[in-house]
Design an enzyme around this catalytic site. Structure first.
Site, PDB file in Angstrom:
ATOM      1  N   LYS A  13       0.831  -1.217   0.000  1.00 41.25           N
ATOM      2  CA  LYS A  13       0.000   0.000   0.000  1.00 41.25           C
ATOM      3  C   LYS A  13       0.863   1.263   0.000  1.00 41.25           C
ATOM      4  O   LYS A  13       0.607   2.198  -0.741  1.00 41.25           O
ATOM      5  CB  LYS A  13      -0.907   0.051   1.248  1.00 41.25           C
ATOM      6  CG  LYS A  13      -1.868  -1.099   1.386  1.00 41.25           C
ATOM      7  CD  LYS A  13      -2.828  -0.882   2.557  1.00 41.25           C
ATOM      8  CE  LYS A  13      -2.164  -0.855   3.919  1.00 41.25           C
ATOM      9  NZ  LYS A  13      -1.556  -2.125   4.351  1.00 41.25           N
ATOM     10  N   ARG A  88      -9.264   0.982   9.345  1.00 42.83           N
ATOM     11  CA  ARG A  88      -8.830  -0.382   9.647  1.00 42.83           C
ATOM     12  C   ARG A  88     -10.007  -1.231  10.109  1.00 42.83           C
ATOM     13  O   ARG A  88      -9.865  -2.431  10.300  1.00 42.83           O
ATOM     14  CB  ARG A  88      -7.813  -0.382  10.793  1.00 42.83           C
ATOM     15  CG  ARG A  88      -6.385   0.019  10.486  1.00 42.83           C
ATOM     16  CD  ARG A  88      -5.662  -0.999   9.647  1.00 42.83           C
ATOM     17  NE  ARG A  88      -4.334  -1.402  10.065  1.00 42.83           N
ATOM     18  CZ  ARG A  88      -3.195  -0.776   9.774  1.00 42.83           C
ATOM     19  NH1 ARG A  88      -3.200   0.361   9.129  1.00 42.83           N
ATOM     20  NH2 ARG A  88      -2.045  -1.298  10.134  1.00 42.83           N
ATOM     21  N   ARG A 123      11.487  -6.445   4.730  1.00 43.57           N
ATOM     22  CA  ARG A 123      11.161  -5.021   4.687  1.00 43.57           C
ATOM     23  C   ARG A 123      12.096  -4.229   5.602  1.00 43.57           C
ATOM     24  O   ARG A 123      12.390  -4.641   6.722  1.00 43.57           O
ATOM     25  CB  ARG A 123       9.711  -4.814   5.124  1.00 43.57           C
ATOM     26  CG  ARG A 123       9.302  -3.352   5.068  1.00 43.57           C
ATOM     27  CD  ARG A 123       7.850  -3.180   4.829  1.00 43.57           C
ATOM     28  NE  ARG A 123       7.085  -3.241   6.065  1.00 43.57           N
ATOM     29  CZ  ARG A 123       5.814  -2.869   6.146  1.00 43.57           C
ATOM     30  NH1 ARG A 123       5.187  -2.439   5.063  1.00 43.57           N
ATOM     31  NH2 ARG A 123       5.169  -2.958   7.279  1.00 43.57           N
ATOM     32  N   ARG A 157      11.239  -2.682  11.363  1.00 35.66           N
ATOM     33  CA  ARG A 157      10.287  -2.238  12.373  1.00 35.66           C
ATOM     34  C   ARG A 157      10.026  -3.359  13.371  1.00 35.66           C
ATOM     35  O   ARG A 157       9.931  -4.517  12.975  1.00 35.66           O
ATOM     36  CB  ARG A 157       8.951  -1.874  11.684  1.00 35.66           C
ATOM     37  CG  ARG A 157       8.911  -0.453  11.179  1.00 35.66           C
ATOM     38  CD  ARG A 157       7.750  -0.182  10.271  1.00 35.66           C
ATOM     39  NE  ARG A 157       6.479  -0.781  10.688  1.00 35.66           N
ATOM     40  CZ  ARG A 157       5.355  -0.666   9.986  1.00 35.66           C
ATOM     41  NH1 ARG A 157       5.338   0.005   8.844  1.00 35.66           N
ATOM     42  NH2 ARG A 157       4.243  -1.216  10.406  1.00 35.66           N
ATOM     43  N   ARG A 168      -0.737  -9.376  13.175  1.00 35.43           N
ATOM     44  CA  ARG A 168      -1.256  -8.287  12.333  1.00 35.43           C
ATOM     45  C   ARG A 168      -2.119  -8.851  11.206  1.00 35.43           C
ATOM     46  O   ARG A 168      -3.123  -8.245  10.826  1.00 35.43           O
ATOM     47  CB  ARG A 168      -0.092  -7.465  11.778  1.00 35.43           C
ATOM     48  CG  ARG A 168       0.632  -6.697  12.877  1.00 35.43           C
ATOM     49  CD  ARG A 168       1.910  -6.069  12.387  1.00 35.43           C
ATOM     50  NE  ARG A 168       1.668  -4.971  11.478  1.00 35.43           N
ATOM     51  CZ  ARG A 168       2.572  -4.489  10.629  1.00 35.43           C
ATOM     52  NH1 ARG A 168       3.772  -5.030  10.573  1.00 35.43           N
ATOM     53  NH2 ARG A 168       2.284  -3.473   9.860  1.00 35.43           N
TER      54      ARG A 168
HETATM   55  P1  AMP Z   1       0.886   0.464   9.428  1.00 36.10           P
HETATM   56  O1  AMP Z   1       2.114   1.282   9.294  1.00 36.10           O
HETATM   57  O2  AMP Z   1      -0.282   1.023   8.654  1.00 36.10           O
HETATM   58  O3  AMP Z   1       1.111  -0.998   9.135  1.00 36.10           O
HETATM   59  O4  AMP Z   1       0.436   0.562  10.956  1.00 36.10           O
HETATM   60  C1  AMP Z   1       1.287   0.094  11.989  1.00 36.10           C
HETATM   61  C2  AMP Z   1       0.489  -0.056  13.269  1.00 36.10           C
HETATM   62  O5  AMP Z   1      -0.062   1.224  13.644  1.00 36.10           O
HETATM   63  C3  AMP Z   1      -0.717  -0.977  13.182  1.00 36.10           C
HETATM   64  O6  AMP Z   1      -0.372  -2.342  13.363  1.00 36.10           O
HETATM   65  C4  AMP Z   1      -1.584  -0.443  14.323  1.00 36.10           C
HETATM   66  O7  AMP Z   1      -1.074  -0.852  15.580  1.00 36.10           O
HETATM   67  C5  AMP Z   1      -1.345   1.066  14.205  1.00 36.10           C
HETATM   68  N1  AMP Z   1      -2.329   1.687  13.298  1.00 36.10           N
HETATM   69  C6  AMP Z   1      -2.073   2.318  12.113  1.00 36.10           C
HETATM   70  N2  AMP Z   1      -3.203   2.768  11.536  1.00 36.10           N
HETATM   71  C7  AMP Z   1      -4.208   2.417  12.389  1.00 36.10           C
HETATM   72  C8  AMP Z   1      -5.625   2.579  12.359  1.00 36.10           C
HETATM   73  N3  AMP Z   1      -6.245   3.178  11.334  1.00 36.10           N
HETATM   74  N4  AMP Z   1      -6.336   2.094  13.417  1.00 36.10           N
HETATM   75  C9  AMP Z   1      -5.734   1.494  14.454  1.00 36.10           C
HETATM   76  N5  AMP Z   1      -4.406   1.282  14.536  1.00 36.10           N
HETATM   77  C10 AMP Z   1      -3.641   1.742  13.515  1.00 36.10           C
END
Ligand code: AMP
Length: 210
Positions: A13, A88, A123, A157, A168
């Site tokens: 994404k 999400r 990654r 990360r 996840r």
């Molecule tokens: P991402 O970088 O989008 O993979 O997000 C990393 C982490 O941030 C996720 O696993 C969640 O813990 C948190 N996170 C990011 N976006 C959201 C969202 N819209 N709602 C809840 N948690 C989020």
């Protein structure tokens, strides 16, 4: 144009958001990046979010919805934006509607779980600017440990560790994937099958936007 990119963690994404952002000159809003910046800055939100993110769970809706509301009200969002990692779950999608944010198109990048686990192990992310690389598929330009854009030192990360990736993925299937039906019913969903080569996924993504 207001777009949502859906897809499992590591589906690509962020990479596609960068391409679309450049092409249409609209910003990408990644709630994950906003939260990681808050953690790095040691803010109250960051302190609350860190342990939850390290476990691969979702940060509470009220926290991310308020971050999203603040970010989308900034002037650079006037002509549209790409949402990467938001919504999400259904409650967050409903919140977008309540905020009066009308989404034009939702693109779901489809990648199987097995491929996701393999991709995530390679990654690498820049903690300074949020750029994302892959040791095989999208390496940094000169030195594989240094960010091409800002020269930050690349890291894996904590939530890209294999056991966290599995949680996840579970969260994705349980809470985020139902959004495909939600947006399909509204007639704005397009599926893009994630390809091995990034440029092939990019081509299909732009076809889905046409
Ligand atoms: P991402 O970088 O989008 O993979 O997000 C990393 C982490 O941030 C996720 O696993 C969640 O813990 C948190 N996170 C990011 N976006 C959201 C969202 N819209 N709602 C809840 N948690 C989020």
């Amino acid at each position: 144009m207001k777009l949502i990119l859906l897809g499992a963690p590591g589906a690509g994404k962020g990479t596609q958001a960068e391409n679309i952002s450049r092409h249409y000159s609209i910003p990408t809003i990644s709630t994950g990046n906003i939260l990681r910046e808050a953690i790095a800055a040691g803010t109250e939100v960051g302190l609350k979010a860190k342990a939850i993110m390290d476990r691969g769970e979702l940060v509470p809706n009220d926290v991310v919805i308020s971050l999203l509301k603040e970010r989308t009200s900034q002037p650079d969002c006037a002509n549209g934006f790409i949402l990467d990692g938001f919504p999400r779950n259904i409650a967050q999608a409903d919140a977008l509607e309540e905020l009066g944010i009308m989404i034009d198109r939702v693109i779901s990048i489809e990648v199987e779980d097995g491929a996701i686990v393999e991709r995530m192990s390679g990654r690498r992310t820049c903690p300074d600017c949020g750029a994302s690389y892959h040791i095989l598929y999208k390496p940094a330009d000169n030195d594989s440990t240094v960010c091409t854009s800002c020269k930050g030192k690349l890291i894996q990360r904590p939530d890209d560790a294999p056991e966290v990736v599995l949680s996840r993925l579970k969260v994705f299937h349980d809470q985020t994937e139902p959004l495909k039906e939600y947006y399909s019913k509204k007639g704005i969903l397009k599926l893009v099958i994630g390809q091995e080569k990034v440029e092939d996924t990019t081509r299909l993504t732009f076809e889905a936007l046409a």
